[in-house]
Write a protein that holds these residues in place. Structure first.
Motif, PDB file in Angstrom:
ATOM      1  N   LEU A 117     -66.459  41.999 -10.106  1.00  0.00           N
ATOM      2  CA  LEU A 117     -65.074  41.820  -9.644  1.00  0.00           C
ATOM      3  C   LEU A 117     -64.189  41.466 -10.847  1.00  0.00           C
ATOM      4  O   LEU A 117     -64.502  40.572 -11.633  1.00  0.00           O
ATOM      5  CB  LEU A 117     -65.033  40.697  -8.602  1.00  0.00           C
ATOM      6  N   GLY A 128     -57.189  42.467 -10.894  1.00  0.00           N
ATOM      7  CA  GLY A 128     -56.450  43.693 -11.197  1.00  0.00           C
ATOM      8  C   GLY A 128     -54.964  43.490 -11.349  1.00  0.00           C
ATOM      9  O   GLY A 128     -54.341  44.014 -12.290  1.00  0.00           O
ATOM     10  N   LYS A 174     -61.383  53.390  -4.095  1.00  0.00           N
ATOM     11  CA  LYS A 174     -61.034  54.152  -5.303  1.00  0.00           C
ATOM     12  C   LYS A 174     -62.208  55.007  -5.781  1.00  0.00           C
ATOM     13  O   LYS A 174     -62.303  55.331  -6.967  1.00  0.00           O
ATOM     14  CB  LYS A 174     -60.603  53.201  -6.429  1.00  0.00           C
ATOM     15  N   VAL A 178     -60.516  48.269  -4.146  1.00  0.00           N
ATOM     16  CA  VAL A 178     -59.372  47.438  -4.512  1.00  0.00           C
ATOM     17  C   VAL A 178     -58.966  46.661  -3.261  1.00  0.00           C
ATOM     18  O   VAL A 178     -58.778  47.254  -2.197  1.00  0.00           O
ATOM     19  CB  VAL A 178     -58.210  48.318  -5.044  1.00  0.00           C
ATOM     20  N   SER A 237     -52.619  38.896  -4.707  1.00  0.00           N
ATOM     21  CA  SER A 237     -53.612  39.059  -5.746  1.00  0.00           C
ATOM     22  C   SER A 237     -54.417  40.312  -5.463  1.00  0.00           C
ATOM     23  O   SER A 237     -54.878  40.504  -4.341  1.00  0.00           O
ATOM     24  CB  SER A 237     -54.477  37.815  -5.654  1.00  0.00           C
ATOM     25  N   PHE A 274     -60.202  44.241  -8.355  1.00  0.00           N
ATOM     26  CA  PHE A 274     -60.772  45.569  -8.610  1.00  0.00           C
ATOM     27  C   PHE A 274     -62.280  45.342  -8.698  1.00  0.00           C
ATOM     28  O   PHE A 274     -62.760  44.670  -9.623  1.00  0.00           O
ATOM     29  CB  PHE A 274     -60.201  46.085  -9.935  1.00  0.00           C
ATOM     30  N   GLY A 308     -57.821  36.412 -16.082  1.00  0.00           N
ATOM     31  CA  GLY A 308     -56.569  37.177 -16.084  1.00  0.00           C
ATOM     32  C   GLY A 308     -55.369  36.259 -15.905  1.00  0.00           C
ATOM     33  O   GLY A 308     -54.332  36.420 -16.560  1.00  0.00           O
ATOM     34  N   PHE A 332     -53.458  43.719 -14.846  1.00  0.00           N
ATOM     35  CA  PHE A 332     -54.409  43.442 -15.935  1.00  0.00           C
ATOM     36  C   PHE A 332     -55.091  44.753 -16.305  1.00  0.00           C
ATOM     37  O   PHE A 332     -55.848  45.311 -15.492  1.00  0.00           O
ATOM     38  CB  PHE A 332     -55.432  42.385 -15.497  1.00  0.00           C
ATOM     39  N   GLY A 337     -56.761  45.359 -19.389  1.00  0.00           N
ATOM     40  CA  GLY A 337     -57.886  45.247 -20.322  1.00  0.00           C
ATOM     41  C   GLY A 337     -58.276  43.781 -20.461  1.00  0.00           C
ATOM     42  O   GLY A 337     -57.451  42.887 -20.245  1.00  0.00           O
ATOM     43  N   HIS A 338     -59.528  43.546 -20.836  1.00  0.00           N
ATOM     44  CA  HIS A 338     -59.995  42.156 -20.905  1.00  0.00           C
ATOM     45  C   HIS A 338     -59.548  41.484 -22.210  1.00  0.00           C
ATOM     46  O   HIS A 338     -59.156  42.165 -23.170  1.00  0.00           O
ATOM     47  CB  HIS A 338     -61.523  42.113 -20.771  1.00  0.00           C
TER      48      HIS A 338
HETATM   49  O1  HDC Z   1     -58.012  48.191 -16.002  1.00  0.00           O
HETATM   50  C1  HDC Z   1     -59.399  48.014 -16.138  1.00  0.00           C
HETATM   51  C2  HDC Z   1     -59.651  46.627 -16.697  1.00  0.00           C
HETATM   52  O2  HDC Z   1     -60.687  46.367 -17.284  1.00  0.00           O
HETATM   53  N1  HDC Z   1     -58.684  45.720 -16.531  1.00  0.00           N
HETATM   54  C3  HDC Z   1     -58.824  44.338 -17.002  1.00  0.00           C
HETATM   55  C4  HDC Z   1     -59.450  43.486 -15.939  1.00  0.00           C
HETATM   56  C5  HDC Z   1     -59.511  42.042 -16.403  1.00  0.00           C
HETATM   57  O3  HDC Z   1     -59.954  41.750 -17.498  1.00  0.00           O
HETATM   58  N2  HDC Z   1     -59.052  41.122 -15.534  1.00  0.00           N
HETATM   59  C6  HDC Z   1     -58.970  39.702 -15.883  1.00  0.00           C
HETATM   60  C7  HDC Z   1     -60.283  39.018 -15.986  1.00  0.00           C
HETATM   61  S1  HDC Z   1     -61.259  39.069 -14.511  1.00  0.00           S
HETATM   62  C8  HDC Z   1     -60.817  37.616 -13.679  1.00  0.00           C
HETATM   63  O4  HDC Z   1     -59.944  36.906 -14.095  1.00  0.00           O
HETATM   64  C9  HDC Z   1     -61.549  37.353 -12.441  1.00  0.00           C
HETATM   65  C10 HDC Z   1     -61.161  36.041 -11.772  1.00  0.00           C
HETATM   66  O5  HDC Z   1     -62.038  35.001 -12.142  1.00  0.00           O
HETATM   67  C11 HDC Z   1     -61.255  36.233 -10.259  1.00  0.00           C
HETATM   68  C12 HDC Z   1     -60.031  36.884  -9.671  1.00  0.00           C
HETATM   69  C13 HDC Z   1     -59.194  35.872  -9.014  1.00  0.00           C
HETATM   70  C14 HDC Z   1     -58.392  36.516  -7.911  1.00  0.00           C
HETATM   71  C15 HDC Z   1     -57.569  35.538  -7.211  1.00  0.00           C
HETATM   72  C16 HDC Z   1     -58.264  34.788  -6.144  1.00  0.00           C
HETATM   73  C17 HDC Z   1     -58.101  35.356  -4.768  1.00  0.00           C
HETATM   74  C18 HDC Z   1     -60.057  48.225 -14.747  1.00  0.00           C
HETATM   75  C19 HDC Z   1     -61.604  48.158 -14.926  1.00  0.00           C
HETATM   76  C20 HDC Z   1     -59.590  47.195 -13.728  1.00  0.00           C
HETATM   77  C21 HDC Z   1     -59.679  49.590 -14.203  1.00  0.00           C
HETATM   78  O6  HDC Z   1     -59.904  50.568 -15.152  1.00  0.00           O
HETATM   79  P1  HDC Z   1     -60.492  52.009 -14.769  1.00  0.00           P
HETATM   80  O7  HDC Z   1     -61.801  51.857 -14.111  1.00  0.00           O
HETATM   81  O8  HDC Z   1     -60.413  52.837 -15.996  1.00  0.00           O
HETATM   82  O9  HDC Z   1     -59.469  52.473 -13.657  1.00  0.00           O
HETATM   83  P2  HDC Z   1     -58.664  53.827 -13.615  1.00  0.00           P
HETATM   84  O10 HDC Z   1     -59.617  54.968 -13.651  1.00  0.00           O
HETATM   85  O11 HDC Z   1     -57.559  53.774 -14.613  1.00  0.00           O
HETATM   86  O12 HDC Z   1     -57.989  53.751 -12.166  1.00  0.00           O
HETATM   87  C22 HDC Z   1     -58.724  53.948 -10.982  1.00  0.00           C
HETATM   88  C23 HDC Z   1     -57.844  53.612  -9.795  1.00  0.00           C
HETATM   89  O13 HDC Z   1     -57.686  52.185  -9.722  1.00  0.00           O
HETATM   90  C24 HDC Z   1     -56.317  51.809  -9.914  1.00  0.00           C
HETATM   91  N3  HDC Z   1     -56.308  50.699 -10.862  1.00  0.00           N
HETATM   92  C25 HDC Z   1     -56.601  50.764 -12.193  1.00  0.00           C
HETATM   93  N4  HDC Z   1     -56.475  49.558 -12.736  1.00  0.00           N
HETATM   94  C26 HDC Z   1     -56.077  48.711 -11.771  1.00  0.00           C
HETATM   95  C27 HDC Z   1     -55.970  49.424 -10.559  1.00  0.00           C
HETATM   96  N5  HDC Z   1     -55.574  48.863  -9.412  1.00  0.00           N
HETATM   97  C28 HDC Z   1     -55.282  47.529  -9.467  1.00  0.00           C
HETATM   98  N6  HDC Z   1     -55.371  46.784 -10.580  1.00  0.00           N
HETATM   99  C29 HDC Z   1     -55.760  47.342 -11.753  1.00  0.00           C
HETATM  100  N7  HDC Z   1     -55.814  46.594 -12.870  1.00  0.00           N
HETATM  101  C30 HDC Z   1     -55.633  53.030 -10.520  1.00  0.00           C
HETATM  102  O14 HDC Z   1     -54.252  53.061 -10.179  1.00  0.00           O
HETATM  103  C31 HDC Z   1     -56.418  54.160  -9.910  1.00  0.00           C
HETATM  104  O15 HDC Z   1     -55.966  54.354  -8.585  1.00  0.00           O
HETATM  105  P3  HDC Z   1     -55.551  55.832  -8.096  1.00  0.00           P
HETATM  106  O16 HDC Z   1     -56.772  56.651  -8.310  1.00  0.00           O
HETATM  107  O17 HDC Z   1     -55.181  55.651  -6.658  1.00  0.00           O
HETATM  108  O18 HDC Z   1     -54.414  56.215  -8.990  1.00  0.00           O
END
Ligand code: HDC
Length: 286
Positions: free
Chosen positions: A68, A71, A99, A104, A124, A127, A207, A237, A239-240
């Motif tokens: 998880l 996103g 997806k 999501v 919130s 992903f 994030g 978000f 990228g990490h």
């Molecule tokens: O963007 C990629 C990534 O790595 N993002 C960074 C994620 C990250 O580091 N987050 C912060 C750290 S994790 C964290 O803090 C967890 C925390 O402890 C718990 C959460 C707390 C929540 C609150 C409590 C309730 C990644 C992997 C997210 C996506 O990259 P790809 O796999 O390359 O995706 P892509 O092929 O570009 O897109 C596929 C479909 O998904 C949608 N999408 C992409 N990025 C998204 C997203 N949707 C939401 N958020 C994102 N960040 C795209 O739009 C695409 O959808 P569609 O096909 O419909 O166009």
């Protein structure tokens, strides 16, 4: 619907959060309870969300919490946050999307004060890698997504010109170890054995920690650190971030919004994009 919870916080929690998102001893209004302007940064309002427990495994296939990732985040403020208090939180699932390889899930947490007035609302998006494909199940019924504030889903494409303001700040190697004390104890951010299950040899930054850094930069650059300045804030978000890396927040003032994005300097990669702060009071470039 997810059960109602309460979130009680003190001045100590306000200070701990500020330190977690990179404030220093020089930011007296954020870290010193006797300062005349002491108070929480508006993004302190994300913390009540951590009290809500969603059982993703009840409705997603192949769920693994280490897969998880946060996103997107949207926060909407209706009243300034007091320096301490109790909020009642009510949570609901807003949307679930398949997806393909990932799921999501968007959830909403509304927070009310003791008089019953709405103080803030969070949305919130998580992903969840390897949890997609569920919509192909014959019994799957697509949920009807709840209505959302347009600020929550805005693309917030920055303009072509150079940013109006840029702030660079290096996070501490202990940033996630400190930030987690504000309520997100996810092992992804502290335990290398667990983070490697999620594909990260080194535990990554929350994030919402990056989100807090960016909000602080926007408040510094355009809001004179006035907590009333911010009406809504949203970001994706993309990228990490590894604790210890340098965050560069690029900002553009566009009408009643400050658009922003955050780059990780060392790897020249995006951490956060599609960011915007909608202003409650006019910006004064500080
Ligand atoms: O963007 C990629 C990534 O790595 N993002 C960074 C994620 C990250 O580091 N987050 C912060 C750290 S994790 C964290 O803090 C967890 C925390 O402890 C718990 C959460 C707390 C929540 C609150 C409590 C309730 C990644 C992997 C997210 C996506 O990259 P790809 O796999 O390359 O995706 P892509 O092929 O570009 O897109 C596929 C479909 O998904 C949608 N999408 C992409 N990025 C998204 C997203 N949707 C939401 N958020 C994102 N960040 C795209 O739009 C695409 O959808 P569609 O096909 O419909 O166009």
């Amino acid at each position: 619907r997810i059960p109602q919870e309460t979130f009680t916080y003190s001045e100590r929690d306000v200070i701990l959060y500020a330190l977690g998102i990179g404030a220093t001893r020089q930011d007296l209004s954020l870290v010193y309870e006797s300062d005349a302007h002491f108070g929480p940064l508006p993004t302190f309002g994300v913390l009540p969300m951590y009290k809500m427990a969603i059982s993703y495994d009840e409705f997603l296939p192949n769920y693994n919490p280490m897969k998880l990732l946060h996103g997107e985040q949207f926060l909407e403020l209706h009243k300034p946050l007091p320096t301490s208090g109790t909020l009642t939180t009510k949570a609901q699932i807003v949307d679930v999307q398949d997806k393909g390889k990932a799921a999501v899930v968007v959830s909403r947490v509304a927070c009310y004060d003791e008089s019953g007035a709405l103080v803030l609302q969070n949305e919130s998006t998580v992903f969840i890698r390897d949890s997609g494909g569920f919509s192909k199940h014959p019994k799957f019924q697509a949920p009807v997504p709840a209505q959302r504030n347009p600020d929550a889903t805005a693309a917030n494409q920055p303009p072509q010109r150079a940013p109006d303001a840029v702030v660079r700040e290096t996070t501490s190697e202990n940033q996630a170890a400190l930030y987690r004390l504000s309520g997100d104890y996810n092992p992804l951010h502290i335990d290398p054995q667990m983070s490697s299950i999620g594909g990260f040899k080194t535990p990554i930054l929350h994030g919402l920690c990056t989100f807090g850094f960016a909000a602080r930069h926007v408040m510094q650059a355009f809001g004179n650190n006035d907590a009333k300045f911010l009406k809504t804030i949203k970001a994706r978000f993309t990228g990490h971030v590894i604790p210890g890396e340098t965050l560069e927040t690029q900002m553009w003032l566009e009408g009643n919004k400050v658009l922003f994005q955050v780059r990780v300097v060392e790897r020249d990669s995006w951490a956060l994009q599609a960011g915007a702060v909608a202003l409650a009071v006019p910006a004064s470039q500080a």
